[in-house]
Write a protein that holds these residues in place. Structure first.
Motif, PDB file in Angstrom:
ATOM      1  N   LYS A 126      -6.517   2.293 -20.620  1.00  0.00           N
ATOM      2  CA  LYS A 126      -6.415   0.876 -20.976  1.00  0.00           C
ATOM      3  C   LYS A 126      -5.387   0.123 -20.126  1.00  0.00           C
ATOM      4  O   LYS A 126      -5.106  -1.040 -20.373  1.00  0.00           O
ATOM      5  CB  LYS A 126      -6.083   0.727 -22.464  1.00  0.00           C
ATOM      6  CG  LYS A 126      -7.278   1.013 -23.376  1.00  0.00           C
ATOM      7  CD  LYS A 126      -7.028   0.475 -24.776  1.00  0.00           C
ATOM      8  CE  LYS A 126      -8.325   0.461 -25.575  1.00  0.00           C
ATOM      9  NZ  LYS A 126      -8.154  -0.188 -26.896  1.00  0.00           N
ATOM     10  N   GLU A 127      -4.854   0.800 -19.122  1.00  0.00           N
ATOM     11  CA  GLU A 127      -3.917   0.154 -18.192  1.00  0.00           C
ATOM     12  C   GLU A 127      -4.640  -0.105 -16.875  1.00  0.00           C
ATOM     13  O   GLU A 127      -5.168   0.833 -16.268  1.00  0.00           O
ATOM     14  CB  GLU A 127      -2.691   1.035 -17.977  1.00  0.00           C
ATOM     15  CG  GLU A 127      -1.904   1.320 -19.245  1.00  0.00           C
ATOM     16  CD  GLU A 127      -1.366   0.055 -19.900  1.00  0.00           C
ATOM     17  OE1 GLU A 127      -0.618  -0.694 -19.227  1.00  0.00           O
ATOM     18  OE2 GLU A 127      -1.681  -0.192 -21.080  1.00  0.00           O
ATOM     19  N   VAL A 128      -4.672  -1.344 -16.431  1.00  0.00           N
ATOM     20  CA  VAL A 128      -5.394  -1.713 -15.212  1.00  0.00           C
ATOM     21  C   VAL A 128      -4.433  -1.697 -14.026  1.00  0.00           C
ATOM     22  O   VAL A 128      -3.397  -2.378 -14.034  1.00  0.00           O
ATOM     23  CB  VAL A 128      -6.042  -3.104 -15.346  1.00  0.00           C
ATOM     24  CG1 VAL A 128      -6.768  -3.478 -14.052  1.00  0.00           C
ATOM     25  CG2 VAL A 128      -7.012  -3.125 -16.525  1.00  0.00           C
ATOM     26  N   VAL A 129      -4.771  -0.915 -13.005  1.00  0.00           N
ATOM     27  CA  VAL A 129      -3.934  -0.749 -11.815  1.00  0.00           C
ATOM     28  C   VAL A 129      -4.559  -1.515 -10.649  1.00  0.00           C
ATOM     29  O   VAL A 129      -5.763  -1.393 -10.397  1.00  0.00           O
ATOM     30  CB  VAL A 129      -3.809   0.748 -11.452  1.00  0.00           C
ATOM     31  CG1 VAL A 129      -2.937   0.925 -10.212  1.00  0.00           C
ATOM     32  CG2 VAL A 129      -3.245   1.533 -12.630  1.00  0.00           C
ATOM     33  N   ILE A 130      -3.756  -2.300  -9.970  1.00  0.00           N
ATOM     34  CA  ILE A 130      -4.227  -3.098  -8.835  1.00  0.00           C
ATOM     35  C   ILE A 130      -3.602  -2.550  -7.562  1.00  0.00           C
ATOM     36  O   ILE A 130      -2.376  -2.530  -7.411  1.00  0.00           O
ATOM     37  CB  ILE A 130      -3.846  -4.583  -9.008  1.00  0.00           C
ATOM     38  CG1 ILE A 130      -4.395  -5.127 -10.325  1.00  0.00           C
ATOM     39  CG2 ILE A 130      -4.357  -5.412  -7.822  1.00  0.00           C
ATOM     40  CD1 ILE A 130      -3.858  -6.506 -10.694  1.00  0.00           C
ATOM     41  N   LEU A 131      -4.444  -2.086  -6.647  1.00  0.00           N
ATOM     42  CA  LEU A 131      -3.980  -1.515  -5.380  1.00  0.00           C
ATOM     43  C   LEU A 131      -4.320  -2.471  -4.251  1.00  0.00           C
ATOM     44  O   LEU A 131      -5.481  -2.824  -4.048  1.00  0.00           O
ATOM     45  CB  LEU A 131      -4.652  -0.159  -5.130  1.00  0.00           C
ATOM     46  CG  LEU A 131      -4.586   0.857  -6.276  1.00  0.00           C
ATOM     47  CD1 LEU A 131      -5.320   2.138  -5.883  1.00  0.00           C
ATOM     48  CD2 LEU A 131      -3.137   1.154  -6.655  1.00  0.00           C
ATOM     49  N   SER A 132      -3.315  -2.903  -3.511  1.00  0.00           N
ATOM     50  CA  SER A 132      -3.521  -3.814  -2.391  1.00  0.00           C
ATOM     51  C   SER A 132      -3.316  -3.048  -1.086  1.00  0.00           C
ATOM     52  O   SER A 132      -2.189  -2.711  -0.726  1.00  0.00           O
ATOM     53  CB  SER A 132      -2.538  -4.983  -2.472  1.00  0.00           C
ATOM     54  OG  SER A 132      -2.699  -5.855  -1.374  1.00  0.00           O
ATOM     55  N   LEU A 133      -4.412  -2.754  -0.386  1.00  0.00           N
ATOM     56  CA  LEU A 133      -4.359  -1.997   0.870  1.00  0.00           C
ATOM     57  C   LEU A 133      -4.372  -2.979   2.036  1.00  0.00           C
ATOM     58  O   LEU A 133      -5.239  -3.859   2.117  1.00  0.00           O
ATOM     59  CB  LEU A 133      -5.550  -1.041   0.965  1.00  0.00           C
ATOM     60  CG  LEU A 133      -5.427   0.303   0.238  1.00  0.00           C
ATOM     61  CD1 LEU A 133      -5.135   0.118  -1.246  1.00  0.00           C
ATOM     62  CD2 LEU A 133      -6.675   1.146   0.428  1.00  0.00           C
ATOM     63  N   SER A 134      -3.417  -2.796   2.950  1.00  0.00           N
ATOM     64  CA  SER A 134      -3.284  -3.782   4.032  1.00  0.00           C
ATOM     65  C   SER A 134      -2.689  -3.170   5.291  1.00  0.00           C
ATOM     66  O   SER A 134      -2.380  -1.976   5.341  1.00  0.00           O
ATOM     67  CB  SER A 134      -2.395  -4.948   3.564  1.00  0.00           C
ATOM     68  OG  SER A 134      -1.067  -4.491   3.337  1.00  0.00           O
ATOM     69  N   HIS A 135      -2.548  -4.016   6.313  1.00  0.00           N
ATOM     70  CA  HIS A 135      -1.904  -3.727   7.605  1.00  0.00           C
ATOM     71  C   HIS A 135      -2.726  -2.821   8.521  1.00  0.00           C
ATOM     72  O   HIS A 135      -2.974  -3.155   9.660  1.00  0.00           O
ATOM     73  CB  HIS A 135      -0.488  -3.178   7.413  1.00  0.00           C
ATOM     74  CG  HIS A 135       0.497  -4.219   6.971  1.00  0.00           C
ATOM     75  ND1 HIS A 135       0.407  -4.835   5.732  1.00  0.00           N
ATOM     76  CD2 HIS A 135       1.567  -4.765   7.587  1.00  0.00           C
ATOM     77  CE1 HIS A 135       1.376  -5.722   5.616  1.00  0.00           C
ATOM     78  NE2 HIS A 135       2.096  -5.704   6.721  1.00  0.00           N
ATOM     79  N   PHE A 136      -3.094  -1.620   8.088  1.00  0.00           N
ATOM     80  CA  PHE A 136      -3.935  -0.717   8.880  1.00  0.00           C
ATOM     81  C   PHE A 136      -3.389  -0.540  10.305  1.00  0.00           C
ATOM     82  O   PHE A 136      -4.087  -0.715  11.291  1.00  0.00           O
ATOM     83  CB  PHE A 136      -5.377  -1.234   8.898  1.00  0.00           C
ATOM     84  CG  PHE A 136      -5.929  -1.484   7.520  1.00  0.00           C
ATOM     85  CD1 PHE A 136      -6.164  -0.432   6.644  1.00  0.00           C
ATOM     86  CD2 PHE A 136      -6.176  -2.782   7.070  1.00  0.00           C
ATOM     87  CE1 PHE A 136      -6.649  -0.661   5.358  1.00  0.00           C
ATOM     88  CE2 PHE A 136      -6.660  -3.015   5.792  1.00  0.00           C
ATOM     89  CZ  PHE A 136      -6.900  -1.963   4.930  1.00  0.00           C
ATOM     90  N   GLU A 137      -2.136  -0.173  10.373  1.00  0.00           N
ATOM     91  CA  GLU A 137      -1.444   0.070  11.642  1.00  0.00           C
ATOM     92  C   GLU A 137      -2.047   1.278  12.347  1.00  0.00           C
ATOM     93  O   GLU A 137      -2.310   2.312  11.731  1.00  0.00           O
ATOM     94  CB  GLU A 137       0.044   0.328  11.370  1.00  0.00           C
ATOM     95  CG  GLU A 137       0.894   0.551  12.587  1.00  0.00           C
ATOM     96  CD  GLU A 137       1.189  -0.728  13.350  1.00  0.00           C
ATOM     97  OE1 GLU A 137       1.443  -0.624  14.566  1.00  0.00           O
ATOM     98  OE2 GLU A 137       1.175  -1.808  12.734  1.00  0.00           O
ATOM     99  N   GLY A 138      -2.274   1.163  13.653  1.00  0.00           N
ATOM    100  CA  GLY A 138      -2.807   2.275  14.438  1.00  0.00           C
ATOM    101  C   GLY A 138      -4.320   2.405  14.378  1.00  0.00           C
ATOM    102  O   GLY A 138      -4.884   3.363  14.897  1.00  0.00           O
ATOM    103  N   PHE A 139      -4.987   1.425  13.751  1.00  0.00           N
ATOM    104  CA  PHE A 139      -6.452   1.419  13.710  1.00  0.00           C
ATOM    105  C   PHE A 139      -6.972   0.768  14.998  1.00  0.00           C
ATOM    106  O   PHE A 139      -7.452  -0.363  14.994  1.00  0.00           O
ATOM    107  CB  PHE A 139      -6.948   0.650  12.485  1.00  0.00           C
ATOM    108  CG  PHE A 139      -6.899   1.419  11.198  1.00  0.00           C
ATOM    109  CD1 PHE A 139      -5.771   2.157  10.833  1.00  0.00           C
ATOM    110  CD2 PHE A 139      -7.970   1.392  10.312  1.00  0.00           C
ATOM    111  CE1 PHE A 139      -5.719   2.862   9.635  1.00  0.00           C
ATOM    112  CE2 PHE A 139      -7.927   2.088   9.109  1.00  0.00           C
ATOM    113  CZ  PHE A 139      -6.801   2.827   8.770  1.00  0.00           C
TER     114      PHE A 139
END
Length: 308
Positions: A126-139
């Motif tokens: 019942k706990e909602v987790v928000i994951l913000s994936l960003s930057h992608f260094e070295g891609f």
């Protein structure tokens, strides 16, 4: 009071409030507690060529570490938004292995941490987790597409049915009814537009300064834009080291470090949050040293003010 299950303990009338209208504690540079002093420097750019100097890497580690405890400890403390900056190490023998970064690479790879988050989410449905994936260094261009595809496939595999699909009005009740409790924001339009389980970029407002007056002034400007917001946004309380020679007045303090600086300033920033909340909306409020200074309790209690 424990905040490990604070969402499920909110008053019933907030269960149908859009998640982007709730006050949600978040962590800035969430994985920076795990920085590897033995890795090469990847930022600031001007220091990359000095990566072989251990004492310099140590300085970068001390002043780039914004968090003190692990992801699971942050989750248990009540943090529900995570700022995850992705990177690939050059010349890694594993072509798809990814890490996090902030000045240096982390010791722990991305897949290990996402599995750790999934274990926690599984036991706190019942706990909602928000994951913000960003930057992608070295891609780099030649490998970017397969790296993104690999990461996205892993996200789908590890979180599976817990992933909340994109919707206009996500609510706690809606998540609970569907058995979903993980939201993944992917800061790359080519991919976030292509997958119904990847949410678009979440705007992160921050002051880009070490001065609290400048930080709050810039945050006020950003929050004014969100008065009719219909999507997630972040109010970042974090101070930012200058990218100029004036950085020396901070990093040359032998007995100091960034987490101490953040800890000293956090009480005043939280007082500002409580004052500002009645004037402008706040959704995700992110900070350094999230287990310090009553940060989580202060942000969660903002939700109860809506009922008064």
């Amino acid at each position: 009071m424990s905040y490990s299950d604070w969402m499920s303990q909110l008053p019933a009338e907030l269960h149908t409030t859009p998640l982007f209208k709730l006050a949600i504690p978040g962590s800035h540079d969430s994985m920076s507690y795990d920085l590897d002093v033995h890795s090469r420097i990847i930022e600031p750019k001007r220091l990359i060529r000095f990566s072989r100097i251990y004492c310099l890497r140590k300085v970068v580690q001390i002043w780039a570490a914004t968090q003190e405890v692990s992801i699971t400890e942050q989750l248990n403390a009540g943090v529900r938004y995570f700022d995850l900056r992705i990177a690939r190490k050059p010349n890694d023998t594993d072509p798809t292995r990814l890490y996090f970064h902030h000045g240096l690479y982390t010791r722990t790879d991305v897949e290990t941490i996402l599995r750790e988050i999934n274990v926690w989410a599984e036991s706190h449905r019942k706990e909602v987790v928000i994951l913000s994936l960003s930057h992608f260094e070295g891609f780099d261009k030649k490998i970017a597409s397969p790296l993104h595809q690999h990461l996205i496939n892993f996200i789908k595999e590890v979180f599976g049915a817990k992933l909340l699909l994109k919707t206009n009005t996500p609510t706690l009740k809606g998540c609970w009814n569907e058995g979903k409790n993980v939201i993944v924001s992917y800061d790359h339009p080519s991919y976030s537009h292509s997958f119904n389980f990847l949410w678009r970029k979440i705007t992160y407002y921050y002051g880009n300064s070490m001065d609290r007056t400048q930080i709050t002034a810039k945050l006020c400007q950003g929050l004014e834009k969100e008065k009719s917001a219909k999507y997630f946004f972040v109010c970042g309380l974090n101070p930012t080291l200058p990218h100029s020679p004036s950085i020396l007045k901070y990093i040359l303090r032998i007995c100091d470090n960034f987490t101490n600086v953040a800890r000293r300033g956090l009480p005043k920033m939280l007082r500002w949050v409580k004052q500002q909340y009645s004037k402008t909306p706040m959704n995700i409020v992110a900070s350094d040293v999230v287990t310090r200074g009553n940060f989580v309790a202060t942000i969660v209690k903002l939700n109860l003010e809506k009922r008064q």
